[in-house]
Design a protein around this motif. Sequence first.
Motif: not given
Lengths: 250, 266
Positions: A82-83, A181-184, A190-192, A248-249
């Motif tokens: 998923x990541x 669960x592991x996707x923030x 950032x992907x969008x 950076x974030x």
Amino acid sequence: MSFKNFLLRLAEIARFVARFFKEAFYPPYETKEILNQSFRFGNKSLFLITFTAFLAGIVFTKQSRPSLASFGAESWLPSLVSQAVVRSLGPLITGLICAGKLGSNIGAELGSMQVTEQIDAMEVSGTRPFAYLVVSRVMAAMLMLPLLVVYADIVALMGSYTMVYFINKSSFLLYFNEATASITYLDVFSSLIKSAFFGLSMGLIGCFAGYHSEKGTSGVGRAANTAVVVSMISIFVIDLISLQVTSLFR
Amino acid sequence: MMEATMTERETQQTDIDRSNRKKVVEIRDLHIAFGDRKVLDGVDLDLYEGENLVILGRSGSGKSVLIKCMVGLLRPDSGEIKVLGYDVKKLSAKDLNELRKQVGFSFQLSALYDSMTVRENLEFPIRRNLGIDQKEKLDEMVKKALEDVALGHTVDQKPVELSGGMKKRVGIARTLILQPKIMLYDEPTAGLDPVTSMELNQLIMEVRKMYKTSSIIITHDISCARQTADRIVALFDGKNKFEGTFDELKRNEAPELRSFFDYFNE
């Protein structure tokens, strides 16, 4: 190309981009044509994205599983997939498919309109062809890319789950709980944003190549070719920049 | 009868009375070059209200470049262009658009939008320029413009289904729908058979009568010039070297003109 011509070309590109921003944000807005182009873009690339994203999900899962299994970390497979899909694979697959499918389409369409003087005909009848042809296409690409990326992410995860199911019959709910669960939020946003930039660059490159196409059929071919090649390169460059900015974030 | 050479920039009076007519296009000392190649090298030109002016010249002599400069599609290197009182070189994008709505441009290859039907081709400038969206009004305008070019039956066809002559007529209808004051025809008879060419020349004359337009007709077709011209300007080496009526130029012994008219006599 001489250095002078190179600089002139750069100036032409800068003028084109500036004109896009000027016409995009000043009324009258091309809402109807933007929606029309958005539908065309989505409709044209949906099948290819479904097919490639599903296969990519299967292949990535199949290739990652043995490595994780050798460390006894097979349970991490959903979160790894998923990541990878949300952060990179989904946007890249969608970007590259759209660069090939839509970039060439935009370049060839506007190129052939240019060589048959259709754009000049719009220009001399005072119908603001830049807004109608360029702004609408670029905006549509910017809107549709993030939507298609979300769709591609879901399809790729479905492909991954299909592979996992064939291997160890895990439940759908368990897989998706682990995967999400592991996707923030940072991953998703950032992907969008990255994919909106993919759409912006692809639209601008395709439109520029078509709008400045040389006369003749070879000119149209070159416009389509330039649109695809430069769009693909720009996607990797934007991906790299986005990676640097996002880190950076983190 | 007088000779009609303009080697010293002396425009001779033709048999058309232009003294009381307003100038709708004024071009002075126009220069444009592409790289090292001078295409227009000091062209002076006037178009009078209600006049049909033919610009005659060989391929590559800069005829099309000249009319593209008039509508701001190309920017000259120097010189002055006034169309309907507007100084084209100094116009803002918005004002240029306003001017363009009053000038119809018929392209050599018709330039119909091939993704649209004939109806959509004609509706496009109305929707975008006049903001008209009511179906009845659009239908009425499209019908009238197509009937004026005798192509009412093609309304739902795509450009690819039309012959060359029909495409040119639809192209003219698309410009007429905005009721232009000036018509610019770029090689209207290029690539057409003699009969269709003659019909198109007649259409040019009818358009002037129906829409009260002034026209510039770019051509190298002597038959077209004879049928449509009130006055002819012959463009050679980037300059307007000769001017006069068809008969005046036909009698001129200059070798450049003979190459056109001798061929016509044959």
